[in-house]
Design an enzyme around this catalytic site. Structure first.
Site, short mmCIF file in Angstrom:
data_model
loop_
_atom_site.label_atom_id
_atom_site.label_comp_id
_atom_site.label_asym_id
_atom_site.label_seq_id
_atom_site.Cartn_x
_atom_site.Cartn_y
_atom_site.Cartn_z
N ALA A 204 0.83 -1.20 0.00
CA ALA A 204 0.00 0.00 0.00
C ALA A 204 0.87 1.25 0.00
CB ALA A 204 -0.91 -0.01 1.23
N CYS A 205 0.25 2.35 -0.37
CA CYS A 205 0.88 3.66 -0.35
C CYS A 205 1.48 3.91 1.03
CB CYS A 205 -0.19 4.72 -0.66
SG CYS A 205 0.34 6.40 -0.45
N PRO A 206 2.69 4.40 1.23
CA PRO A 206 3.58 4.94 0.20
C PRO A 206 4.67 3.96 -0.24
CG PRO A 206 4.42 5.55 2.36
CD PRO A 206 3.25 4.62 2.58
#
Lengths: 164, 75
Positions: B13-15
Site C-alpha cells: 500500500a501507499c507509500p
C-alpha cells in the site's frame, strides 16, 4: 555558492500537533513519500503530537505531581494513540489496525521506523515537552530537540509545509 | 524491454511502492532502467508525478490483469 545552491534538495516540513492515530499516520505517510521524492524532510512534534514519540515502556523519571499526572493521562507511544473520529473508547483504533493489516498498510510504528531509515528529521519541541512534563529519556532515540526558530529555519525553504 | 532491476511492490500500500522504487533507483547508474510492478490503483498517477518531479524518465507504463508495470530510466 551557486553550485551548492543547485545541489540543495527541496524541503518538506510537517508540524505534527495532533496526538490522534489517524492524523499521525497521515503525517508519516506524507513524510515518507516526500523522502522518496528526494526531499529533505522534517517533522516537528509539538503538544499532543509528542505522544507519538513516547517509548512504549514506562520510564522512571524524577517529576512533580502535575507532570506525572499528565504522563499518566496521555497515550504512551505510537501504539496507544486514539482516533480523531470513531474512537469508541479504544475500539476504533483496534478496528482500523485490523483493516490496515488487511490492506497491507504499514502500522504507525513501522512508518516511524521507515521515516528514520529514510533520514527524515524528527524534531521534538522542547517548550511543549516542558509544558507536558515529558523528558528526553521518555522519548524514542534518534530525535533532535529544538524550538520554533529551528522549525522556521527549515520551513522557510520548504516547498511543502503542513500543520497536522 | 531489457531492464536492470525489477522492483515488485505487488500487494503493498501507499507509500511503499514509491519508497521501494526510490531505494532501487538510488542503486542504479545513469541510463539504467528500472521496472516496477504494483497493484496499487493510485500508482499510475503516483509514478507519473514522482518521475516528473525527480526528473527521471518514465519510458512507458502498462496494465496487465490488475498489475501495473512502470519502466523508469534513471537520468
Amino acid at each position: 555558492m551557486v553550485e551548492t545552491m543547485a545541489e540543495t534538495k527541496d524541503k518538506t516540513t510537517i508540524v505534527l500537533f495532533s496526538g490522534d492515530l489517524d492524523k499521525a499516520i497521515a503525517a508519516f505517510i506524507i513524510a515518507n513519500g516526500a523522502a522518496a521524492y528526494d526531499h529533505e524532510v522534517t517533522i516537528f512534534f509539538t503538544f499532543w503530537g509528542l505522544n507519538t514519540l513516547r517509548k512504549d515502556e514506562l520510564v522512571k523519571t524524577n517529576k512533580g505531581i502535575l507532570e506525572k499526572a499528565f504522563g499518566w493521562m496521555m497515550p504512551r507511544g505510537a501504539k496507544r494513540l486514539g482516533l480523531s473520529k470513531m474512537n469508541f473508547a479504544g475500539m476504533g483504533p483496534k478496528m482500523i489496525k485490523h483493516v490496515m493489516k488487511k490492506h497491507n498498510a504499514l502500522t504507525l510504528p513501522q512508518l516511524i521506523e521507515l521515516a528514520q531509515e529514510q533520514g527524515v528529521k524528527l524534531v521534538a519541541c522542547t517548550m511543549t515537552m516542558d509544558l507536558l512534563g515529558l523528558q528526553q529519556e521518555e522519548l524514542i532515540d534518534g530525535l533532535e530537540y529544538a524550538g520554533v526558530a529551528a522549525y522556521l529555519g527549515d520551513a522557510s525553504n520548504g516547498k511543502v509545509n503542513l500543520f497536522i | 524491454m531489457e531492464t536492470n532491476i525489477t522492483v515488485d511492490t505487488k500487494g503493498m500500500a501507499c507509500p511503499m511502492p514509491i519508497v521501494k522504487a526510490k531505494k532501487a533507483l538510488d542503486g542504479l547508474q545513469s541510463g539504467q532502467i528500472m521496472e516496477v510492478l504494483s497493484t496499487d490503483k493510485g500508482s499510475v498517477n503516483d509514478f507519473q508525478a514522482w518521475v516528473k518531479q525527480t526528473k527521471h524518465e518514465l519510458i512507458k507504463h502498462e496494465e496487465e490483469n490488475g498489475v501495473y508495470k512502470f519502466y523508469v530510466r534513471k537520468i
